[in-house]
Design a protein around this motif. Sequence first.
Motif, short mmCIF file in Angstrom:
data_model
loop_
_atom_site.label_atom_id
_atom_site.label_comp_id
_atom_site.label_asym_id
_atom_site.label_seq_id
_atom_site.Cartn_x
_atom_site.Cartn_y
_atom_site.Cartn_z
N ALA A 2 -20.14 -29.67 -23.97
CA ALA A 2 -19.70 -30.86 -24.73
C ALA A 2 -20.23 -32.14 -24.09
CB ALA A 2 -18.18 -30.90 -24.78
N ASP A 3 -20.58 -33.10 -24.94
CA ASP A 3 -21.06 -34.40 -24.45
C ASP A 3 -19.93 -35.43 -24.48
OD1 ASP A 3 -24.08 -33.83 -24.36
OD2 ASP A 3 -23.43 -33.08 -26.29
N ILE A 4 -19.07 -35.29 -25.49
CA ILE A 4 -17.94 -36.22 -25.64
C ILE A 4 -16.68 -35.39 -25.78
CG2 ILE A 4 -16.92 -38.01 -27.13
CD1 ILE A 4 -19.70 -38.62 -28.19
N ILE A 5 -15.67 -35.68 -24.98
CA ILE A 5 -14.39 -34.99 -25.19
C ILE A 5 -13.25 -36.01 -25.24
CG2 ILE A 5 -15.05 -32.73 -24.25
CD1 ILE A 5 -13.53 -33.45 -21.71
N THR A 6 -12.26 -35.68 -26.04
CA THR A 6 -11.15 -36.63 -26.24
C THR A 6 -9.80 -35.91 -26.10
OG1 THR A 6 -11.24 -36.20 -28.61
CG2 THR A 6 -12.48 -38.10 -27.82
N PRO A 7 -9.52 -35.39 -24.92
CA PRO A 7 -8.22 -34.73 -24.75
C PRO A 7 -7.08 -35.74 -24.67
CG PRO A 7 -9.34 -34.85 -22.64
CD PRO A 7 -10.28 -35.43 -23.66
N ASN A 8 -5.89 -35.34 -25.05
CA ASN A 8 -4.74 -36.18 -24.71
C ASN A 8 -4.36 -35.86 -23.25
OD1 ASN A 8 -3.15 -33.82 -24.81
ND2 ASN A 8 -2.62 -34.15 -26.96
N GLN A 9 -3.37 -36.54 -22.73
CA GLN A 9 -3.04 -36.37 -21.30
C GLN A 9 -2.75 -34.90 -20.95
OE1 GLN A 9 0.00 -38.93 -19.61
NE2 GLN A 9 0.56 -37.40 -18.09
N PHE A 10 -1.94 -34.28 -21.80
CA PHE A 10 -1.54 -32.90 -21.56
C PHE A 10 -2.76 -31.97 -21.48
CE2 PHE A 10 -0.23 -28.78 -23.35
CZ PHE A 10 0.70 -28.41 -22.41
N GLY A 53 -2.85 -35.62 -36.83
CA GLY A 53 -4.27 -35.78 -37.15
C GLY A 53 -4.91 -37.00 -36.52
N THR A 54 -4.13 -37.78 -35.77
CA THR A 54 -4.70 -38.99 -35.17
C THR A 54 -5.76 -38.65 -34.13
OG1 THR A 54 -2.71 -39.01 -33.81
CG2 THR A 54 -2.84 -40.65 -35.55
N GLY A 55 -5.53 -37.56 -33.39
CA GLY A 55 -6.50 -37.17 -32.36
C GLY A 55 -7.84 -36.83 -33.01
N ASP A 56 -7.78 -36.16 -34.15
CA ASP A 56 -9.00 -35.77 -34.87
C ASP A 56 -9.76 -37.00 -35.36
OD1 ASP A 56 -7.39 -33.58 -34.59
OD2 ASP A 56 -7.17 -33.17 -36.72
N LEU A 57 -9.01 -37.92 -35.95
CA LEU A 57 -9.63 -39.13 -36.48
C LEU A 57 -10.24 -39.95 -35.33
CD1 LEU A 57 -10.19 -40.97 -38.90
CD2 LEU A 57 -7.94 -41.99 -38.57
N PHE A 58 -9.51 -40.03 -34.23
CA PHE A 58 -10.00 -40.78 -33.06
C PHE A 58 -11.35 -40.22 -32.62
CE2 PHE A 58 -10.56 -42.11 -28.75
CZ PHE A 58 -9.86 -43.30 -28.61
N ALA A 59 -11.44 -38.87 -32.52
CA ALA A 59 -12.67 -38.24 -32.03
C ALA A 59 -13.84 -38.53 -32.97
CB ALA A 59 -12.47 -36.75 -31.89
#
Length: 318
Positions: A150-158, A238-244
């Motif tokens: 992966a080049d870009i990852i957007t995990p939440n804290q957990f 779905g906010t995490g998906d939209l953010f990514a």
Amino acid sequence: YCQFKAMLSGDMLEISQQRFLFSFLTILIVLGFEVDSINSVQFSNHTGYEHWKGQVLTADELHVLYEGITLNKVNQYDYILTGYTRDVSFLEMVVSMVQELKGTNPSLVYGRWHYSLYLSEAAMTESFTVDQYVPEDLLPVYREKVVPVADIITPNQFEAELLTGKKISTEKDAVEAIDLLHAMGPHTVVITSSDLLSPLGDQHLVALGSQTTVGAGGTKEKQQIRMDIPKVDAVFVGTGDLFAAMLLAWTHHHPNDLKTACEKTVSVMQHVIKRTITYAKGRIVVPPYLNIFPSGPFETEIKLTVLVPPVVSVGPVI
Ligand code: ADP
């Protein structure tokens, strides 16, 4: 006219949520992407409901679709964005597709959004059922196979904690976790939400971003930022998906400027969320996916702080 081609694989193909997917695709298209989407599931409704029905795409079925695309030589993608996966063989198929497509286009960027590695944050709120927990055997696949490509990852804290094995209690911990994630492969890491207390108070959500770039002469630079995002008093799906997706699009438009890419990403998030809330309360009739881009300047109430001024170190090109 669409300049860039992206492939998107997602889980949110619940029929009752297709408006959400539509908005998601529309925003990418508006930002200049030609998008091919693969539905990794098609469900009657969100799995948070008491009942749900539908089909899950298997790894073999995904490969059949990929084969068709490859046979017709329409497999020149600039970006691949994938989401929630709960099946090891499907995940491994995605990894092998990404590796093969990177062979065709070495500059292809692979972005990965939601991990939901074992128990997502939402799952902890009891609104989710046990069968939504992702098996623990996925964690090593994410760590050893997915994150490295992966080049870009957007995990939440957990998710960041699970991936790195590091508990995040302070901003320093978060920065260290981000550095561990960089060391695993991705040049851009954004922890999209955290429990960290914002200097602006508890009405703000803290997100942290970091990007390594290679400057002239092969020097490596790093920009790290903290985002203090005004909280909206509601829980969104779905906010995490939209953010990514937004981050992927805006890093394309601002490739070496994470601060601007995040500013625009979070601005879109704020507009979508605020309109969604207003729409949900029945105050407007305009669908929330229309006119989300402000005509004037981007949202100014989001505070972005550069944590680390560009750090220059000589190292191998990633
Ligand atoms: P997920 O857990 O689905 O991956 P997050 O909770 O990390 O997603 O949220 C992703 C982004 O969505 C945040 O960075 C923020 O911009 C926005 N967001 C989500 N929930 C809220 C909220 N209640 N108020 C303001 N922004 C939010």
